[in-house]
Design a protein around this motif. Structure first.
Motif, PDB file in Angstrom:
ATOM      1  N   ILE A  41       4.303  -6.250  -9.054  1.00  0.00           N
ATOM      2  CA  ILE A  41       4.117  -5.394  -7.905  1.00  0.00           C
ATOM      3  C   ILE A  41       2.610  -4.910  -7.898  1.00  0.00           C
ATOM      4  O   ILE A  41       2.299  -4.427  -9.144  1.00  0.00           O
ATOM      5  N   ILE A  42       1.950  -5.224  -6.908  1.00  0.00           N
ATOM      6  CA  ILE A  42       0.358  -4.648  -6.834  1.00  0.00           C
ATOM      7  C   ILE A  42       0.412  -3.792  -5.756  1.00  0.00           C
ATOM      8  O   ILE A  42       0.482  -4.133  -4.520  1.00  0.00           O
ATOM      9  N   ALA A  43      -0.210  -2.623  -6.093  1.00  0.00           N
ATOM     10  CA  ALA A  43      -0.590  -1.612  -5.067  1.00  0.00           C
ATOM     11  C   ALA A  43      -2.081  -2.104  -4.704  1.00  0.00           C
ATOM     12  O   ALA A  43      -3.009  -1.941  -5.563  1.00  0.00           O
ATOM     13  N   LEU A  44      -2.346  -1.957  -3.351  1.00  0.00           N
ATOM     14  CA  LEU A  44      -3.791  -2.078  -2.834  1.00  0.00           C
ATOM     15  C   LEU A  44      -4.324  -0.957  -2.367  1.00  0.00           C
ATOM     16  O   LEU A  44      -3.924   0.129  -1.802  1.00  0.00           O
ATOM     17  N   ASP A  45      -5.796  -0.986  -2.432  1.00  0.00           N
ATOM     18  CA  ASP A  45      -6.540   0.332  -2.057  1.00  0.00           C
ATOM     19  C   ASP A  45      -6.596   0.311  -0.708  1.00  0.00           C
ATOM     20  O   ASP A  45      -6.610  -0.590   0.258  1.00  0.00           O
ATOM     21  N   ARG A  46      -7.018   1.692  -0.046  1.00  0.00           N
ATOM     22  CA  ARG A  46      -7.208   2.091   1.305  1.00  0.00           C
ATOM     23  C   ARG A  46      -8.377   2.381   1.679  1.00  0.00           C
ATOM     24  O   ARG A  46      -8.871   2.480   2.689  1.00  0.00           O
ATOM     25  N   ARG A  47      -9.349   2.567   0.659  1.00  0.00           N
ATOM     26  CA  ARG A  47     -10.722   3.172   0.809  1.00  0.00           C
ATOM     27  C   ARG A  47     -11.669   2.333   1.402  1.00  0.00           C
ATOM     28  O   ARG A  47     -11.560   1.099   1.280  1.00  0.00           O
ATOM     29  N   LYS A  48     -12.662   2.435   2.063  1.00  0.00           N
ATOM     30  CA  LYS A  48     -13.566   1.800   2.800  1.00  0.00           C
ATOM     31  C   LYS A  48     -14.334   1.046   1.530  1.00  0.00           C
ATOM     32  O   LYS A  48     -14.607   1.852   0.782  1.00  0.00           O
TER      33      LYS A  48
ATOM     34  N   GLY B  34       0.853  -1.184  -0.021  1.00  0.00           N
ATOM     35  CA  GLY B  34       0.012  -0.196   0.194  1.00  0.00           C
ATOM     36  C   GLY B  34       0.977   1.388   0.011  1.00  0.00           C
ATOM     37  O   GLY B  34       1.879   1.214   0.770  1.00  0.00           O
ATOM     38  N   THR B  35       0.742   2.083  -0.840  1.00  0.00           N
ATOM     39  CA  THR B  35       1.553   3.313  -1.065  1.00  0.00           C
ATOM     40  C   THR B  35       1.119   4.389   0.050  1.00  0.00           C
ATOM     41  O   THR B  35       1.769   5.306   0.219  1.00  0.00           O
ATOM     42  N   TRP B  36       0.046   3.858   0.792  1.00  0.00           N
ATOM     43  CA  TRP B  36      -0.357   4.657   1.982  1.00  0.00           C
ATOM     44  C   TRP B  36       0.161   4.148   3.220  1.00  0.00           C
ATOM     45  O   TRP B  36      -0.184   4.691   4.356  1.00  0.00           O
TER      46      TRP B  36
ATOM     47  N   LYS C 162      -7.647  -2.892   0.842  1.00  0.00           N
ATOM     48  CA  LYS C 162      -6.550  -4.111   0.567  1.00  0.00           C
ATOM     49  C   LYS C 162      -7.098  -4.785  -0.471  1.00  0.00           C
ATOM     50  O   LYS C 162      -6.908  -5.987  -0.685  1.00  0.00           O
ATOM     51  N   LYS C 163      -7.699  -4.322  -1.668  1.00  0.00           N
ATOM     52  CA  LYS C 163      -8.087  -4.736  -2.807  1.00  0.00           C
ATOM     53  C   LYS C 163      -7.474  -4.182  -3.930  1.00  0.00           C
ATOM     54  O   LYS C 163      -7.171  -2.790  -4.056  1.00  0.00           O
ATOM     55  N   SER C 164      -7.488  -4.770  -5.101  1.00  0.00           N
ATOM     56  CA  SER C 164      -6.857  -4.214  -6.278  1.00  0.00           C
ATOM     57  C   SER C 164      -7.978  -4.017  -7.310  1.00  0.00           C
ATOM     58  O   SER C 164      -8.919  -4.836  -7.465  1.00  0.00           O
ATOM     59  N   PRO C 165      -8.103  -3.071  -8.231  1.00  0.00           N
ATOM     60  CA  PRO C 165      -9.035  -3.143  -9.330  1.00  0.00           C
ATOM     61  C   PRO C 165      -9.059  -4.321  -9.972  1.00  0.00           C
ATOM     62  O   PRO C 165     -10.148  -4.709 -10.386  1.00  0.00           O
ATOM     63  N   GLY C 166      -7.957  -5.038 -10.212  1.00  0.00           N
ATOM     64  CA  GLY C 166      -7.967  -6.120 -10.953  1.00  0.00           C
ATOM     65  C   GLY C 166      -8.084  -7.579 -10.215  1.00  0.00           C
ATOM     66  O   GLY C 166      -8.432  -8.721 -10.857  1.00  0.00           O
ATOM     67  N   GLY C 167      -8.104  -7.297  -8.907  1.00  0.00           N
ATOM     68  CA  GLY C 167      -8.497  -8.428  -8.143  1.00  0.00           C
ATOM     69  C   GLY C 167      -7.162  -9.406  -8.026  1.00  0.00           C
ATOM     70  O   GLY C 167      -7.540 -10.620  -7.571  1.00  0.00           O
ATOM     71  N   GLU C 168      -6.119  -8.988  -8.187  1.00  0.00           N
ATOM     72  CA  GLU C 168      -4.889  -9.921  -8.095  1.00  0.00           C
ATOM     73  C   GLU C 168      -4.832 -10.444  -6.816  1.00  0.00           C
ATOM     74  O   GLU C 168      -4.020 -11.434  -6.673  1.00  0.00           O
ATOM     75  N   GLU C 169      -5.293  -9.834  -5.735  1.00  0.00           N
ATOM     76  CA  GLU C 169      -5.148 -10.275  -4.307  1.00  0.00           C
ATOM     77  C   GLU C 169      -5.823 -11.529  -3.974  1.00  0.00           C
ATOM     78  O   GLU C 169      -5.926 -12.106  -2.943  1.00  0.00           O
ATOM     79  N   LYS C 170      -7.002 -11.754  -4.953  1.00  0.00           N
ATOM     80  CA  LYS C 170      -7.963 -12.744  -4.495  1.00  0.00           C
ATOM     81  C   LYS C 170      -7.332 -14.135  -4.510  1.00  0.00           C
ATOM     82  O   LYS C 170      -6.712 -14.556  -5.098  1.00  0.00           O
ATOM     83  N   GLY C 171      -7.927 -14.952  -3.402  1.00  0.00           N
ATOM     84  CA  GLY C 171      -7.277 -15.940  -3.145  1.00  0.00           C
ATOM     85  C   GLY C 171      -5.970 -16.259  -2.597  1.00  0.00           C
ATOM     86  O   GLY C 171      -5.393 -17.269  -2.101  1.00  0.00           O
ATOM     87  N   LEU C 172      -5.353 -15.166  -2.202  1.00  0.00           N
ATOM     88  CA  LEU C 172      -4.079 -15.063  -1.652  1.00  0.00           C
ATOM     89  C   LEU C 172      -3.929 -14.786  -0.047  1.00  0.00           C
ATOM     90  O   LEU C 172      -2.751 -14.653   0.184  1.00  0.00           O
TER      91      LEU C 172
END
Length: 181
Positions: A112-119, A83-85, A123-133
């Motif tokens: 490298i995948i940056a994750l969101d911080r918004r409610k 998270g760049t935040w 901890k999600k990305s627009p493309g869902g690269e984090e799903k299942g990990l």
């Protein structure tokens, strides 16, 4: 002419469906952060370079340990979720990337995948690269061999980044922070 038109149509479709690199979010409250796939250009742009560049330049890599991991590291693909935040990501990401650079890791094998911080998007990305990990903390550095996860470093190293990476690459028992093992 027909072939040219088809080429342009295909190119337009590819560009419109491919995910944007270094996508930036700016909230109404003035928060600014990257989401989705990013690269060094994104981390070296404003405002991220204000924390990335000094940390990268000031980190002293353990050259002996890096040399020991150099040969086996090339057999892996690496995914870095951050998270760049996030303070931990701001501390560890420049160090991780400097170690990989020093070890001459083939950067084409780094995602490298940056994750969101918004409610609602935390901890999600627009493309869902984090799903299942099972990304619960950032940064999370995942080592993959033959498409399967070997191990990961979560949030911060146990000993040092170089020692932890070498333990993983050497096949030693390594239990990361926040492990469900």
């Amino acid at each position: 002419m027909k072939a040219y038109f088809l080429f342009i149509l295909l190119l337009s479709f590819t560009i419109s469906t491919s995910q944007k690199i270094n996508q930036e979010i700016k909230t109404e409250k003035g928060l600014q952060f990257l989401v989705g796939p990013i690269n060094l250009d994104g981390l070296q742009s404003e405002p991220y370079k204000n924390w990335f560049t000094p940390s990268y330049l000031n980190y002293t890599v353990d050259k002996l340990l890096t040399k020991m991991m150099k040969k086996s590291l090339g057999e892996y693909k690496v995914k870095l979720f951050l998270g760049t935040w996030c303070g931990d990501s701001k501390r560890e990401t420049p160090r991780i990337l400097k170690i990989l650079h020093e070890a001459k890791f083939p950067m084409k094998n780094l995602e490298i995948i940056a994750l969101d911080r918004r409610k609602g998007f935390y901890k999600k990305s627009p493309g869902g690269e984090e799903k299942g990990l099972n990304i619960i903390k950032v940064p999370t550095l995942i080592f993959l061999k033959n498409g399967k996860e070997v191990n990961r470093i979560v949030e911060s190293p146990i000993a040092s980044l170089e020692e932890d990476m070498l333990a993983i690459l050497s096949g030693e028992t390594y239990i990361p922070n926040y492990s469900s093992k």
